[in-house]
Each structure stands twice: as C-alpha cells, then as structure tokens.
Enzyme design. Structure first.
Site, PDB file in Angstrom:
ATOM      1  N   VAL A  12       0.758  -1.222  -0.074  1.00  0.00           N
ATOM      2  CA  VAL A  12       0.015  -0.086  -0.126  1.00  0.00           C
ATOM      3  C   VAL A  12       0.750   1.071  -0.003  1.00  0.00           C
ATOM      4  CG1 VAL A  12      -1.621   1.378   1.347  1.00  0.00           C
ATOM      5  CG2 VAL A  12      -2.030  -1.168   1.241  1.00  0.00           C
ATOM      6  N   CYS A 128     -11.006  -2.755   2.740  1.00  0.00           N
ATOM      7  CA  CYS A 128     -11.124  -2.712   1.266  1.00  0.00           C
ATOM      8  C   CYS A 128     -12.301  -3.058   0.552  1.00  0.00           C
ATOM      9  CB  CYS A 128     -10.090  -3.422   0.619  1.00  0.00           C
ATOM     10  SG  CYS A 128      -9.917  -4.930   1.103  1.00  0.00           S
ATOM     11  N   ARG A 233     -11.064 -16.180  -0.031  1.00  0.00           N
ATOM     12  CA  ARG A 233      -9.916 -15.838  -0.687  1.00  0.00           C
ATOM     13  C   ARG A 233      -9.736 -16.544  -1.969  1.00  0.00           C
ATOM     14  NH1 ARG A 233      -7.040 -11.456   0.486  1.00  0.00           N
ATOM     15  NH2 ARG A 233      -6.559 -12.228   2.543  1.00  0.00           N
ATOM     16  N   HIS A 240     -10.400  -7.252  -6.056  1.00  0.00           N
ATOM     17  CA  HIS A 240     -11.388  -7.943  -5.274  1.00  0.00           C
ATOM     18  C   HIS A 240     -12.625  -8.059  -6.115  1.00  0.00           C
ATOM     19  CE1 HIS A 240      -8.649  -8.589  -2.221  1.00  0.00           C
ATOM     20  NE2 HIS A 240      -9.143  -7.739  -1.157  1.00  0.00           N
TER      21      HIS A 240
END
Length: 336
Positions: A12, A128, A233, A240
């Site tokens: 990040v 997120c 996952r 995502h």
C-alpha cells in the site's frame, strides 16, 4: 504541503507513491518512514530520490500536514500520538481506529464531511471490501433506503500483501513442476483452490473480515442496514470481486440502478451480459473506479436487487481512498 508516508515499503505504501504522483497531489516535501528492515531504502518520487527514515518517537513529524499510515494496526496505535502531536492529519489504513467513536471512518463518495470532525486528528480508511461495496451502494441508497445486505466476496491474494502474491505465483510454479506447494501466508494452498476464511474467526462464526463489513457499512453510510458477509480468498492476484444482494424499502428497477451507477461518483457501469460484458479482476487491476455489472432483480425478494462488482483493493480499497480524503480536506481548506 509536507506529506509523510508511514510503511512506505509495503504494497500500500508503494501504491501511495504511485497514486500521489498520478493525481498530481500538491506536495512540496515528501517524507517516507518505515521499520528497521526498510529504513535506508531509497525510492524515486517525481525525479527525486527519497530515503526511508526509521519511524521513531521523536519530532520527525513536525511540519507534516498529512501523514498516510499503512504499517499495521499495532504501529498505528503506538505512533498515533507521535504522528499527530504537531498537528498532522493522520489518515490511517489499518483497522486500529475504525470503530472508535472519536475517529471518522470515511469514503469520500459517501460521507466526505465526516472527515471534518476528527477530535484526535485521525481519520480511518475503511476495509477494502467495505470501501468498494459502499461506493456502489451509495448509488442505490440515493434511490431508496437500503434495509438489508448480503454479500459474498472473492478476494485476491494481494489483499494479504506483496509476499502473498509472490507465494501464489510460486505455488502455481511448484504444483506444475510436481513439487510440494509452499504454504505460509494462507491457511492452505491457494493455487487451484479457494479458501472460505479471511482473518480469524469470531465467537459468532463470522471472521473479522466479515464483521468489518457489518460494522463499517453502518458507520460510513449512517445506516441501520445489517450486512451478512461471506469472505473468500480466491487465486487471483489483484482486485477483489463481490456478489451483493440488497433489499430496499421501495422496489428499485435494475434499469434505475444501472442509470444511477452510470451517473455515480467513483463507479462505472460494465453491464452487457448478452455480449459477455461484466467486470473481472484480470482486466481491472490498476483502475481507480469500482466497476458494476450483472444487475438484476432478486428473484427471492420483490424489493431486492443483486449485482456484481470488481475493484482494485490496493488502489481504491486502500491508497486512492486515503488520498481522496486528503484531497477533500485540501479542497475545503481543512488542513492545518
């Protein structure tokens, strides 16, 4: 404008450098901080080489206007006072402060003004998966109040960091070579597999990741809507995906929601199933917006819609959202 990035060497942190440059964020001086391991590393930003400084309890943050922090919850908690004591606004990407009553939890497309009320000079960046979901949900909320949510997320390896991405790539190589797969970053081998667990389980059988979606959605959208999530996952590298079922107070047609997405902020419509057009993570890594498709009526609920979305969780799901918060503060003149 003096800006700091804490955790500059992480996935990040590196995304912060790219996003700040891409968006021509106003920076007169950039300071990078990291752990003992990353201190001394040099990165180039706008043609200038910057060395990562060791994060310490000292006066290094004197003069800093905005500090983007992404070095884990423990580090954020330990250094929050050090970072903010001279007036810097700390925009924190960890889960450390998200549910604290005196820390705003902000997604600019939904609740930018919440960032103005920050008693501790800390603003929390949401999880997120929550960020991506509420950006799309805000378009629906504007049409009719959302009463109830169900979501299944399909989360890329990069959500667990750069080392997790590398592990997935290595696992594919190992499996194809007939070697045992290295498993360190996940509970099980992720290559050729999906794992229905992200973060640890809580007493109610939901994981922490799933409970973040439940709690954070309420705080960001100022809503009473409950969100029941299943976070999985999957063996993609980046971006995502989420399948969402939303129940509203009044019926909303798929066409009306599609139009709201088309005109929405931070979202793009990608919805032409007859021509196999829908969002997919393979093609949307590195994009700023959340992409929405497969919009249709929920066959089990007359007031329900179901849809699919994809977003880059390192970008909009982390660094970009934080930078957009800072841009809003600058726009309204709310930085020290």
């Amino acid at each position: 404008m003096k800006v700091a990035i804490v955790g500059a060497s992480g996935a990040v942190g590196q995304e912060f450098l790219r996003v700040l440059d891409e968006r021509n964020f106003p920076i007169d001086e950039l300071v990078l901080f990291g752990s003992q391991r990353s201190a001394g590393t040099k990165y180039t930003f706008r043609g200038k080489e910057i060395e990562v400084k060791l994060l310490q309890h000292n006066d290094d943050f004197k003069g800093v206007d905005i500090a983007f922090t992404s070095a884990g919850g423990g580090t954020s908690k330990e250094f929050a006072e050090t970072i903010t004591k001279h007036g810097a606004v700390m925009i924190d990407n960890s889960s450390a402060f998200r549910m604290d009553d005196d820390v705003p939890l902000v997604v600019p497309e939904c609740n930018a003004e919440d960032a103005l009320n920050r008693p501790r000079n800390i603003i929390a960046n949401p999880n997120c998966t929550t960020i991506m979901m509420v950006v799309a949900l805000q378009c629906l909320e504007n049409l009719s109040h959302i009463k109830r949510l169900h979501v299944a997320s399909y989360q890329a390896a990069s959500g667990a960091g750069a080392a997790a991405m590398a592990e997935l790539e290595e696992q594919y190589r190992q499996v194809l070579a007939g070697e045992p797969a290295t498993v360190e970053k996940f509970a099980y081998q992720l290559a050729y597999n999906v794992i229905p667990q992200i973060d640890v389980f809580t007493d109610n059988g939901y994981t922490k990741e799933e409970m973040k979606m439940f709690n954070e959605t309420k705080k960001i959208m100022h809503t009473d809507a409950d969100c029941s999530a299943m976070c999985v996952r999957v063996p993609s590298l980046r971006s995502h995906s989420e399948a969402i079922w939303a129940e509203t107070e009044a019926p909303v047609s798929p066409e009306a929601f599609a139009e709201a997405i088309r005109n929405g902020e931070g979202v793009q419509l990608m919805d032409d199933p007859a021509n196999k057009v829908y969002p997919m993570p393979l093609f949307l890594a590195g994009k700023d917006d959340v992409y929405v498709g497969r919009i249709r009526k929920d066959l089990s609920n007359p007031n329900g819609l179901t849809f699919w979305l994809v977003g880059d969780q390192i970008k909009k799901g982390a660094a970009l959202n934080a930078v957009q918060i800072a841009e809003y503060l600058i726009k309204v003149g709310n930085v020290k």
